[in-house]
Design a protein around this motif. Sequence first.
Motif, PDB file in Angstrom:
ATOM      1  N   GLU A  54     -13.775   8.481   7.959  1.00  0.00           N
ATOM      2  CA  GLU A  54     -13.029   8.098   6.760  1.00  0.00           C
ATOM      3  C   GLU A  54     -11.607   8.647   6.821  1.00  0.00           C
ATOM      4  OE1 GLU A  54     -15.271   9.455   3.424  1.00  0.00           O
ATOM      5  OE2 GLU A  54     -16.856   7.991   3.728  1.00  0.00           O
ATOM      6  N   GLN A  55     -11.450   9.871   7.299  1.00  0.00           N
ATOM      7  CA  GLN A  55     -10.122  10.456   7.411  1.00  0.00           C
ATOM      8  C   GLN A  55      -9.267   9.656   8.386  1.00  0.00           C
ATOM      9  OE1 GLN A  55     -11.047  14.520   8.448  1.00  0.00           O
ATOM     10  NE2 GLN A  55     -10.941  15.190   6.328  1.00  0.00           N
ATOM     11  N   GLN A  56      -9.876   9.168   9.461  1.00  0.00           N
ATOM     12  CA  GLN A  56      -9.129   8.382  10.439  1.00  0.00           C
ATOM     13  C   GLN A  56      -8.669   7.061   9.830  1.00  0.00           C
ATOM     14  OE1 GLN A  56     -11.966   8.306  13.654  1.00  0.00           O
ATOM     15  NE2 GLN A  56     -11.091  10.115  14.620  1.00  0.00           N
ATOM     16  N   LEU A  57      -9.537   6.416   9.036  1.00  0.00           N
ATOM     17  CA  LEU A  57      -9.145   5.167   8.386  1.00  0.00           C
ATOM     18  C   LEU A  57      -8.016   5.395   7.389  1.00  0.00           C
ATOM     19  CD1 LEU A  57     -12.624   3.493   7.743  1.00  0.00           C
ATOM     20  CD2 LEU A  57     -10.855   2.719   9.324  1.00  0.00           C
ATOM     21  N   LEU A  58      -8.123   6.469   6.618  1.00  0.00           N
ATOM     22  CA  LEU A  58      -7.076   6.776   5.647  1.00  0.00           C
ATOM     23  C   LEU A  58      -5.759   7.098   6.359  1.00  0.00           C
ATOM     24  CD1 LEU A  58      -9.165   8.904   3.137  1.00  0.00           C
ATOM     25  CD2 LEU A  58      -8.295   6.588   2.775  1.00  0.00           C
ATOM     26  N   ALA A  59      -5.832   7.820   7.452  1.00  0.00           N
ATOM     27  CA  ALA A  59      -4.629   8.138   8.232  1.00  0.00           C
ATOM     28  C   ALA A  59      -4.001   6.862   8.786  1.00  0.00           C
ATOM     29  CB  ALA A  59      -4.968   9.101   9.359  1.00  0.00           C
ATOM     30  N   GLU A  60      -4.844   5.924   9.211  1.00  0.00           N
ATOM     31  CA  GLU A  60      -4.332   4.660   9.747  1.00  0.00           C
ATOM     32  C   GLU A  60      -3.592   3.879   8.659  1.00  0.00           C
ATOM     33  OE1 GLU A  60      -5.980   0.720  12.100  1.00  0.00           O
ATOM     34  OE2 GLU A  60      -7.309   2.432  11.822  1.00  0.00           O
ATOM     35  N   VAL A  61      -4.145   3.852   7.445  1.00  0.00           N
ATOM     36  CA  VAL A  61      -3.481   3.156   6.344  1.00  0.00           C
ATOM     37  C   VAL A  61      -2.141   3.817   6.045  1.00  0.00           C
ATOM     38  CG1 VAL A  61      -3.591   2.614   3.868  1.00  0.00           C
ATOM     39  CG2 VAL A  61      -5.593   2.269   5.309  1.00  0.00           C
ATOM     40  N   LEU A  62      -2.129   5.150   5.981  1.00  0.00           N
ATOM     41  CA  LEU A  62      -0.877   5.855   5.701  1.00  0.00           C
ATOM     42  C   LEU A  62       0.156   5.617   6.794  1.00  0.00           C
ATOM     43  CD1 LEU A  62      -2.203   9.230   4.250  1.00  0.00           C
ATOM     44  CD2 LEU A  62      -1.003   7.398   3.038  1.00  0.00           C
ATOM     45  N   ALA A  63      -0.285   5.591   8.048  1.00  0.00           N
ATOM     46  CA  ALA A  63       0.633   5.325   9.155  1.00  0.00           C
ATOM     47  C   ALA A  63       1.202   3.913   9.040  1.00  0.00           C
ATOM     48  CB  ALA A  63      -0.080   5.503  10.489  1.00  0.00           C
ATOM     49  N   ARG A  64       0.346   2.970   8.696  1.00  0.00           N
ATOM     50  CA  ARG A  64       0.803   1.579   8.555  1.00  0.00           C
ATOM     51  C   ARG A  64       1.799   1.468   7.409  1.00  0.00           C
ATOM     52  NH1 ARG A  64      -1.924  -3.629   9.675  1.00  0.00           N
ATOM     53  NH2 ARG A  64      -3.082  -2.435  11.215  1.00  0.00           N
ATOM     54  N   LEU A  65       1.522   2.156   6.310  1.00  0.00           N
ATOM     55  CA  LEU A  65       2.455   2.137   5.187  1.00  0.00           C
ATOM     56  C   LEU A  65       3.808   2.721   5.584  1.00  0.00           C
ATOM     57  CD1 LEU A  65       0.327   3.215   2.099  1.00  0.00           C
ATOM     58  CD2 LEU A  65       1.628   1.104   2.336  1.00  0.00           C
ATOM     59  N   GLY A  66       3.767   3.797   6.344  1.00  0.00           N
ATOM     60  CA  GLY A  66       5.007   4.454   6.748  1.00  0.00           C
ATOM     61  C   GLY A  66       5.824   3.646   7.738  1.00  0.00           C
ATOM     62  N   SER A  67       5.161   2.858   8.575  1.00  0.00           N
ATOM     63  CA  SER A  67       5.888   2.132   9.613  1.00  0.00           C
ATOM     64  C   SER A  67       6.258   0.708   9.216  1.00  0.00           C
ATOM     65  CB  SER A  67       5.061   2.100  10.902  1.00  0.00           C
ATOM     66  OG  SER A  67       3.897   1.323  10.708  1.00  0.00           O
ATOM     67  N   SER A  68       5.768   0.244   8.070  1.00  0.00           N
ATOM     68  CA  SER A  68       6.076  -1.130   7.667  1.00  0.00           C
ATOM     69  C   SER A  68       7.080  -1.131   6.525  1.00  0.00           C
ATOM     70  CB  SER A  68       4.809  -1.862   7.242  1.00  0.00           C
ATOM     71  OG  SER A  68       4.407  -1.451   5.955  1.00  0.00           O
ATOM     72  N   ARG A  69       7.680  -2.272   6.329  1.00  0.00           N
ATOM     73  CA  ARG A  69       8.615  -2.436   5.215  1.00  0.00           C
ATOM     74  C   ARG A  69       7.953  -3.224   4.087  1.00  0.00           C
ATOM     75  NH1 ARG A  69      13.857  -1.991   5.244  1.00  0.00           N
ATOM     76  NH2 ARG A  69      14.081  -4.034   4.272  1.00  0.00           N
ATOM     77  N   THR A  70       6.628  -3.257   4.074  1.00  0.00           N
ATOM     78  CA  THR A  70       5.898  -4.066   3.102  1.00  0.00           C
ATOM     79  C   THR A  70       6.285  -3.711   1.669  1.00  0.00           C
ATOM     80  OG1 THR A  70       4.055  -4.284   4.622  1.00  0.00           O
ATOM     81  CG2 THR A  70       3.602  -4.743   2.313  1.00  0.00           C
ATOM     82  N   ALA A  71       6.267  -2.438   1.343  1.00  0.00           N
ATOM     83  CA  ALA A  71       6.579  -2.030  -0.035  1.00  0.00           C
ATOM     84  C   ALA A  71       8.005  -2.420  -0.407  1.00  0.00           C
ATOM     85  CB  ALA A  71       6.376  -0.534  -0.194  1.00  0.00           C
TER      86      ALA A  71
END
Length: 118
Positions: A54-71
């Motif tokens: 679960e920690q790995q999945l959450l880390a992956e989401v946070l990494a994706r958020l940080g590297s994308s301009r989606t927001a």
Amino acid sequence: MSRPAPFSLRLTPQERSQLEAQAGPMPLASYIKSVVFAAEAPKYRRQRKPPVAEQQLLAEVLARLGSSRTASNLNQIAKHLNQGTLMLDEDLAADLHRAVAEVAWMRVTLMRALGGKS
């Protein structure tokens, strides 16, 4: 039924410090009750740490958020929608499709990480 008046106990700083250390994460009053009334004291569950997966999945989401301009992209789109200045062209359509896909992926991944159904 009214509650009884609070009970007060004076401790030296050293005694208080020792009690707090023994109580750990449990509230001090609850710890004292658990020692005094052992069998009748309320039981508190410890906070569980999420499993490594679960920690790995959450880390992956946070990494994706940080590297994308989606927001940022969604914010700009909302701004232009509110101003009435949104012109839909190929670039914007592509940005919208990417943003929707990113948000959908994040939702599914977060739900899996938190033990829910996606």
